[in-house]
Motif scaffolding. Structure first.
Motif, short mmCIF file in Angstrom:
data_model
loop_
_atom_site.label_atom_id
_atom_site.label_comp_id
_atom_site.label_asym_id
_atom_site.label_seq_id
_atom_site.Cartn_x
_atom_site.Cartn_y
_atom_site.Cartn_z
N VAL A 365 17.91 194.85 -16.44
CA VAL A 365 16.90 194.02 -16.50
C VAL A 365 17.26 192.99 -15.50
CG1 VAL A 365 15.97 192.25 -17.57
CG2 VAL A 365 16.31 194.28 -18.77
N ALA A 366 16.29 192.80 -14.31
CA ALA A 366 16.86 191.88 -13.22
C ALA A 366 15.98 190.58 -13.73
CB ALA A 366 16.49 192.44 -11.88
N ALA A 367 16.58 189.31 -14.07
CA ALA A 367 16.04 188.31 -14.61
C ALA A 367 15.97 187.44 -13.42
CB ALA A 367 16.59 187.69 -15.77
N TYR A 368 14.62 186.89 -12.84
CA TYR A 368 14.81 185.88 -11.83
C TYR A 368 15.21 184.58 -12.18
CZ TYR A 368 11.81 189.43 -9.11
OH TYR A 368 11.36 190.41 -8.44
N GLN A 369 15.15 184.31 -13.54
CA GLN A 369 15.57 183.22 -14.12
C GLN A 369 16.85 183.35 -14.73
OE1 GLN A 369 12.06 183.91 -14.80
NE2 GLN A 369 11.65 182.99 -12.78
N PRO A 370 18.10 182.97 -14.39
CA PRO A 370 19.26 183.26 -15.28
C PRO A 370 19.29 182.80 -16.72
CG PRO A 370 19.78 182.32 -13.14
CD PRO A 370 18.32 182.36 -13.18
N ARG A 371 18.38 181.74 -17.14
CA ARG A 371 18.27 181.27 -18.37
C ARG A 371 17.54 182.45 -19.29
NH1 ARG A 371 21.17 178.84 -21.99
NH2 ARG A 371 19.85 178.91 -23.76
N ALA A 372 16.69 183.12 -18.78
CA ALA A 372 16.14 184.21 -19.53
C ALA A 372 16.79 185.41 -19.95
CB ALA A 372 14.84 184.58 -18.73
N ALA A 373 17.60 185.66 -19.09
CA ALA A 373 18.79 186.76 -19.56
C ALA A 373 19.56 186.32 -20.39
CB ALA A 373 19.34 187.01 -18.02
N ALA A 374 20.22 184.78 -20.42
CA ALA A 374 20.93 184.46 -21.40
C ALA A 374 20.15 184.47 -22.72
CB ALA A 374 21.50 182.82 -21.10
N ASP A 375 18.93 183.84 -22.81
CA ASP A 375 18.01 184.03 -23.96
C ASP A 375 17.90 185.29 -24.62
OD1 ASP A 375 17.70 181.15 -24.15
OD2 ASP A 375 15.94 181.22 -22.71
N LEU A 376 17.52 186.20 -23.58
CA LEU A 376 17.51 187.75 -24.27
C LEU A 376 18.74 188.29 -24.65
CD1 LEU A 376 15.74 190.33 -24.51
CD2 LEU A 376 16.46 190.79 -21.87
N ALA A 377 19.97 187.98 -24.29
CA ALA A 377 21.11 188.37 -24.94
C ALA A 377 21.53 187.63 -26.13
CB ALA A 377 22.22 187.97 -23.87
N SER A 378 21.21 186.48 -26.21
CA SER A 378 21.27 185.70 -27.75
C SER A 378 20.58 186.31 -28.53
CB SER A 378 21.02 184.33 -27.53
OG SER A 378 21.78 183.49 -26.45
N VAL A 414 26.56 193.57 -28.01
CA VAL A 414 26.21 192.70 -26.81
C VAL A 414 27.36 192.14 -26.26
CG1 VAL A 414 24.80 190.66 -25.99
CG2 VAL A 414 24.01 192.49 -27.75
N ASN A 415 27.99 192.49 -25.07
CA ASN A 415 28.97 191.86 -24.45
C ASN A 415 28.77 190.94 -23.41
OD1 ASN A 415 31.90 191.96 -24.29
ND2 ASN A 415 31.43 192.57 -22.04
N PRO A 416 29.03 189.43 -23.95
CA PRO A 416 28.33 188.44 -23.17
C PRO A 416 29.24 188.23 -21.93
CG PRO A 416 29.88 187.68 -24.99
CD PRO A 416 29.57 189.20 -25.09
N TYR A 417 28.77 187.61 -20.84
CA TYR A 417 29.47 187.43 -19.70
C TYR A 417 30.63 186.55 -19.84
CZ TYR A 417 27.52 182.89 -19.25
OH TYR A 417 27.18 181.26 -19.49
N ASP A 418 30.71 185.70 -20.81
CA ASP A 418 31.76 184.62 -21.06
C ASP A 418 32.63 185.28 -22.48
OD1 ASP A 418 29.75 184.14 -22.81
OD2 ASP A 418 29.92 182.19 -22.73
N ALA A 419 32.75 186.47 -22.59
CA ALA A 419 33.58 186.92 -23.65
C ALA A 419 34.88 186.42 -23.86
CB ALA A 419 33.31 188.55 -23.71
N GLU A 420 35.31 186.15 -24.86
CA GLU A 420 36.62 185.51 -25.13
C GLU A 420 37.63 186.54 -24.86
OE1 GLU A 420 37.75 182.46 -25.66
OE2 GLU A 420 35.88 181.17 -25.97
N ILE A 421 38.94 185.95 -24.31
CA ILE A 421 39.94 186.71 -24.20
C ILE A 421 41.12 186.29 -25.31
CG2 ILE A 421 41.83 187.70 -22.84
CD1 ILE A 421 39.24 188.88 -22.42
N PHE A 422 41.90 186.98 -26.06
CA PHE A 422 42.57 186.50 -27.08
C PHE A 422 44.15 186.62 -26.84
CE2 PHE A 422 38.62 187.99 -28.91
CZ PHE A 422 38.33 187.07 -29.56
N ALA A 423 44.94 185.72 -27.40
CA ALA A 423 46.22 185.98 -27.29
C ALA A 423 46.83 187.18 -28.00
CB ALA A 423 47.19 184.80 -27.81
N GLY A 424 47.62 187.86 -27.27
CA GLY A 424 48.09 189.31 -27.75
C GLY A 424 48.52 190.27 -26.54
#
Length: 567
Positions: A365-378, A414-424
């Motif tokens: 999915v090529a979203a011309y508005q980045p916010r739309a991609a974030a809303d769809l991912a949510s 769903v793997n977000p673009y800002d997925a957390e990295i944990f200590a380990g």
């Protein structure tokens, strides 16, 4: 949808305190008995001294002296052992109870279905630590309160046996002191609750600041963010100073009143001895009790303050524990196959987005508005409750609203673009459950192989909190490896290659297409490499799907698309 019948009523802090007291009743009884014995033995010490003086003046024999020393030794041993074992029992129960509430609050914060509570993660962290500890303090407060009462009663009875006026003076004085301090403790409770709330808000602010520190530095917003935190922190400091002043006045008043009572008992006993109404031994006992009674009175007078603090903390925990879920999940499971359907979804910038991804298909999915991609991912990640957006999302032919949380998580990742990295370690970040069977393939597909080969420990190379010892590209590839290793039936990737170079991006795109062959995959991206690797490309513009074709066909036929994605 929640209905009035299914909504939970708020659970007051008093109910939490009752629960804590009820399940620790055994430890509290044992602690009360031991601490009561401690206070009784402490009270017996000046009484024994008075009796020793009384008998020594009449019978000056070595035998009487030996018996007196033995009696004092027994009293001192009782004081020492009863305090030691009593506090051990109570502190163990206190620590265990605090742990239980920490786990409860953490479990609420980590539930797959979020709770409808207006608190940030930093505030919940404060509730799960400080408030849980202060609530559990009620386990110690009640036995200490009872044992202090025992000491006051024993002292009052002993003084009454010497002279009724001395006993009444202790009883009336104690009631007067507690009445004054009970009024003052009300203000302490209200002030403490507000202080805890402000400290929690400061904690939430600093947590947000740490998370966003890198982008803040990037666009120069760090000074404004620090200023916002300074304002919140200063507000919390002012409230803490206010509470400290109230606590100081409370402690000073309690000490002064206790000293006045002790002085009154001592002076009254001296006057009665001068008048010949009590003996020298009773005078020694009265003066000793007057000095001793200050300790249990001090403890007794501080208990209302600790009760109010525990109540305030319990009320804050109730905000989390009694909050209803934002949605009530169903109990169904999707049909096998992995088909994903988005039907007229309206949320945020989405204005009725409709498309489907067939089982085993790779769609971008090529979203011309980045916010739309974030809303769809949510929406796809179920971060938005199904009843909070229009339209429907279906997995395997079943609407997400009708599926259990476990079924959704099992079939859709769903793997977000800002997925957390944990200590380990690298391994625990890629395979947190320790049951993954495709770790090697995921590492190779995400091109994390260079990070693994760079370190002697390989996949066991330590990773700091939030991946502080990794570069941005390494963190992103580690997150992608974790998503690929999960091998879910439907995988949604949101901008998985924004932090890597063009060559690496091209290789990762081919690897994803190869590894996910036969599995349903949706990629939200503007990367030409990922768009070219997809079976189909959907153009999301203005909140709706406006075009659909292969990447190369769209490049040839759609100038707007070419300008949007070409690099």
């Amino acid at each position: 949808m929640r209905t009035p019948d299914t909504e939970q009523r708020p659970r007051p802090g008093a109910a939490i305190l009752r629960t804590a007291l009820r399940r620790n009743i055994g430890a509290m009884v044992a602690g009360t008995v031991l601490m009561g014995l401690y206070q009784a033995a402490e009270t017996a010490f000046p009484i024994a001294l008075g009796l020793i003086v009384e008998h020594t003046m009449r019978d000056r024999s070595l035998g009487s002296l030996g018996v007196s020393i033995g009696a004092l030794a027994v009293i001192i041993t009782t004081v020492s052992l009863s305090w030691r074992f009593g506090m051990r029992v109570l502190q163990k129960a206190n620590t265990t109870e605090a742990h239980r509430w920490r786990v409860r609050v953490a479990a609420c914060g980590l539930q797959p279905v979020a709770r409808d509570v207006d608190l940030k993660s930093g505030e919940i962290l404060t509730i799960a630590t400080e408030d849980a500890d202060q609530t559990a303090d009620i386990i110690e407060v009640v036995p200490l309160l009872v044992s202090s009462l025992v000491a006051v009663v024993v002292a009052a009875v002993a003084l009454s046996l010497a002279d009724f006026r001395l006993g009444m003076l202790v009883i009336v004085g104690t009631v007067a002191i507690l009445s004054v301090l009970a009024v003052m403790s009300q203000r302490i409770g209200a002030g403490t609750q507000e202080q805890q709330a402000r400290v929690a808000r400061a904690g939430a602010k600093v947590a947000d600041l740490i998370i966003g520190l890198r982008p803040l530095h990037g666009f120069g917003g760090n000074h404004a963010a620090f200023g916002a935190y300074r304002a919140v922190s200063t507000d919390a400091k002012r409230q803490a100073i206010t509470v400290a002043r109230v606590n100081g006045r409370y402690a000073g008043t309690a000490l002064a009143l206790n000293a006045v009572l002790a002085a009154a008992v001592s002076l009254t006993a001296g006057w009665l001895a001068f008048e010949g109404r009590i003996t020298i031994g009773e005078l020694v006992m009265s003066v000793g009790l007057a000095q001793f009674i200050m300790e249990p009175l001090k403890m007794f007078s501080e208990m209302p303050k600790y009760v109010m603090i525990a109540r305030a903390s319990a009320e804050r925990m109730a905000l989390v524990l009694s909050a209803p879920p934002v949605t009530t999940p169903g109990a169904g499971r999707p049909e096998p196959g992995g088909r994903l359907e988005v039907d007229g979804v309206r949320h945020g910038t989405l204005r009725g987005a409709t498309f489907s991804v067939a089982a085993g298909e790779l769609v971008a999915v090529a979203a011309y508005q980045p916010r739309a991609a974030a809303d769809l991912a949510s929406v796809l990640a179920v971060n938005v409750a199904p009843d909070a957006y229009g339209g429907a999302v279906r997995v395997g032919g079943r609407e997400i609203a009708d599926l259990s949380v476990e079924a959704v998580r099992e079939h859709l990742l769903v793997n977000p673009y800002d997925a957390e990295i944990f200590a380990g370690t690298l391994r625990t970040n890629i395979d947190p459950s320790g049951t993954g069977r495709t770790i090697a393939e995921a590492v190779e597909a995400s091109l994390l192989t260079d990070v693994v080969a760079l370190h002697r420990e390989g996949l066991d190379h330590p990773v700091r909190d939030r991946g502080a010892n990794l570069s941005g590209g390494q963190r992103q590839r580690l997150s992608l490896a974790r998503a690929l290793a999960a091998d879910s039936e439907v995988l949604v990737l949101h901008n998985p290659t924004t932090a890597v170079d063009a060559v690496t991006e091209q290789l990762i795109a081919r690897n994803i297409a190869k590894l996910r062959r036969g599995r349903t995959t949706l990629v939200l991206t503007s990367s030409p490499a990922l768009l070219d690797a997809a079976d189909r490309v959907l153009v999301l513009d203005g909140g709706v799907i406006t075009a659909e074709d292969t990447h190369r066909s769209l490049l040839a036929a759609d100038e707007t698309y070419c300008l949007a994605v070409a690099r």
